[in-house]
Design a protein around this motif. Structure first.
Motif, mmCIF file in Angstrom:
data_model
loop_
_atom_site.group_PDB
_atom_site.id
_atom_site.type_symbol
_atom_site.label_atom_id
_atom_site.label_comp_id
_atom_site.label_asym_id
_atom_site.label_seq_id
_atom_site.Cartn_x
_atom_site.Cartn_y
_atom_site.Cartn_z
ATOM 1 N N LEU A 1 0.841 -1.194 0.000
ATOM 2 C CA LEU A 1 0.000 0.000 0.000
ATOM 3 C C LEU A 1 0.879 1.249 0.000
ATOM 4 N N ALA A 2 0.515 2.220 -0.816
ATOM 5 C CA ALA A 2 1.136 3.544 -0.782
ATOM 6 C C ALA A 2 0.021 4.576 -0.704
ATOM 7 N N ASN A 3 0.062 5.412 0.323
ATOM 8 C CA ASN A 3 -0.979 6.420 0.527
ATOM 9 C C ASN A 3 -0.445 7.776 0.089
ATOM 10 N N VAL A 4 -0.690 8.118 -1.181
ATOM 11 C CA VAL A 4 -0.166 9.356 -1.773
ATOM 12 C C VAL A 4 -1.247 9.976 -2.656
ATOM 13 N N PRO A 5 -1.145 11.265 -2.980
ATOM 14 C CA PRO A 5 -2.147 11.886 -3.849
ATOM 15 C C PRO A 5 -2.246 11.180 -5.200
ATOM 16 N N HIS A 6 -3.454 11.156 -5.735
ATOM 17 C CA HIS A 6 -3.675 10.570 -7.054
ATOM 18 C C HIS A 6 -2.935 11.390 -8.105
ATOM 19 N N PRO A 7 -2.324 10.759 -9.104
ATOM 20 C CA PRO A 7 -1.566 11.527 -10.103
ATOM 21 C C PRO A 7 -2.414 12.495 -10.922
ATOM 22 N N ALA A 8 -3.737 12.283 -10.963
ATOM 23 C CA ALA A 8 -4.604 13.204 -11.709
ATOM 24 C C ALA A 8 -5.208 14.293 -10.831
ATOM 25 N N ASP A 9 -4.884 14.291 -9.549
ATOM 26 C CA ASP A 9 -5.402 15.328 -8.648
ATOM 27 C C ASP A 9 -4.889 16.695 -9.119
ATOM 28 N N PRO A 10 -5.777 17.629 -9.458
ATOM 29 C CA PRO A 10 -5.332 18.906 -10.030
ATOM 30 C C PRO A 10 -4.833 19.917 -9.010
ATOM 31 N N ARG A 11 -4.991 19.665 -7.729
ATOM 32 C CA ARG A 11 -4.604 20.650 -6.725
ATOM 33 C C ARG A 11 -3.087 20.841 -6.710
ATOM 34 N N PRO A 12 -2.638 22.070 -6.570
ATOM 35 C CA PRO A 12 -1.195 22.329 -6.623
ATOM 36 C C PRO A 12 -0.441 21.813 -5.407
ATOM 37 N N ASP A 13 -1.121 21.664 -4.283
ATOM 38 C CA ASP A 13 -0.462 21.201 -3.066
ATOM 39 C C ASP A 13 -0.515 19.678 -2.955
ATOM 40 N N TYR A 14 0.423 19.130 -2.207
ATOM 41 C CA TYR A 14 0.488 17.694 -1.943
ATOM 42 C C TYR A 14 -0.486 17.400 -0.801
ATOM 43 N N VAL A 15 -1.690 16.942 -1.152
ATOM 44 C CA VAL A 15 -2.758 16.743 -0.168
ATOM 45 C C VAL A 15 -3.064 15.252 -0.048
ATOM 46 N N CYS A 16 -2.819 14.698 1.138
ATOM 47 C CA CYS A 16 -3.127 13.288 1.384
ATOM 48 C C CYS A 16 -3.234 13.067 2.884
#
Length: 274
Positions: free
Chosen positions: A216-231
């Motif tokens: 498991l890797a809990n990271v933002p989705h690559p298509a998430d358009p938000r500029p910040d690293y949100v997870c």
């Protein structure tokens, strides 16, 4: 407490016993405060921080529940047959064999051997993705300034490399992954549209249909358009249960699924495991 000496450092470290952090594994798992079943049946209880990873080997029939408490987790998943990692999750076969690119309750997670590694037995969100995979070092470096595992914006593939190494696997053993809790849909023109989260509290439950290694890797989705690293943190719970059997609604749902289960049971029976 002074930690300048070995004795002081030891006493300081020992004083931390029993301390709970927001994101950590709970050992033993039965100490989890709100188990979904009898506490004695829990075999894995952990909160995985955003930008972190985890891994575990689960026995045939174990149920694994992933929960997104805040609506900002994104659980990227890889599966391997536990004692023969050359048999692993094949996202392309998972999609094409079942005529469905959208993950949800009733879907089977297939290997390239035509066998079921896990089945989706419950889903409360419907916001998942089998098309985009996870983030990479190059992408995260370009987008966030860094994508290394120790950075503030680690890439999913880099974290998968660490989880893989702890299970005797190399980078070449990392196929495309699935993503839970952040969705993507295909528009009429073929473009991919990011649909985001289904909201706080969503969960998906998988059932291991053979012994599996879970990464498991809990990271933002690559298509998430938000500029910040949100997870946000991801909750992981697993407990002993039973594998799918003939007559179960999942077994009988489709001809393709039925054949995949038959392939699985035949293989396990030949090894004396079913």
């Amino acid at each position: 407490m002074a930690t300048a000496t070995t004795h002081g450092a030891r006493e300081h470290a020992r004083a931390q016993e029993g301390t709970r952090a927001e994101a950590m594994p709970v050992v033993p798992a039965s100490a989890w405060p709100a188990p979904p079943c009898e506490a004695g049946h829990l075999v894995w209880a952990e909160t995985v921080a955003g930008g972190n990873y985890s891994h575990r080997v689960l026995a045939h029939g174990t149920e694994l529940r992933l929960t997104d408490p805040r609506g900002e987790a994104c659980a990227h998943l890889l599966l391997y047959a536990a004692d023969r990692p050359w048999e692993r999750l094949n996202v392309a076969d998972t999609v094409k064999v079942q005529w469905n690119a959208y993950l949800g309750e009733g879907q089977l997670l297939l290997s390239d051997q035509g066998r079921v590694l896990a089945s989706v037995v419950a889903d409360t969100t419907g916001r998942h993705d089998a098309l985009c995979g996870t983030s990479t070092l190059v992408r995260n470096t370009r987008r966030y300034g860094d994508g290394t595992p120790q950075s503030a914006s680690p890439a999913g593939r880099e974290l998968f490399k660490l989880a893989a190494a702890k299970n005797g696997l190399a980078p070449r053993d990392l196929p495309p992954s699935l993503s839970f809790f952040q969705g993507v849909e295909v528009r009429a023109d073929g473009a991919l549209h990011f649909t985001g989260s289904g909201g706080p509290g969503g969960s998906v439950t998988l059932r291991a249909e053979q012994d599996v290694t879970v990464l498991l890797a809990n990271v933002p989705h690559p298509a998430d358009p938000r500029p910040d690293y949100v997870c946000a943190p991801l909750e992981v719970l697993a407990w002993r249960s039973e594998a799918t059997r003939p007559g179960d609604r999942l077994w009988e749902a489709t001809p393709e699924g039925r054949r995949a289960f038959l392939n699985t049971v035949e293989f396990l029976a030949a090894r004396g495991l079913a």
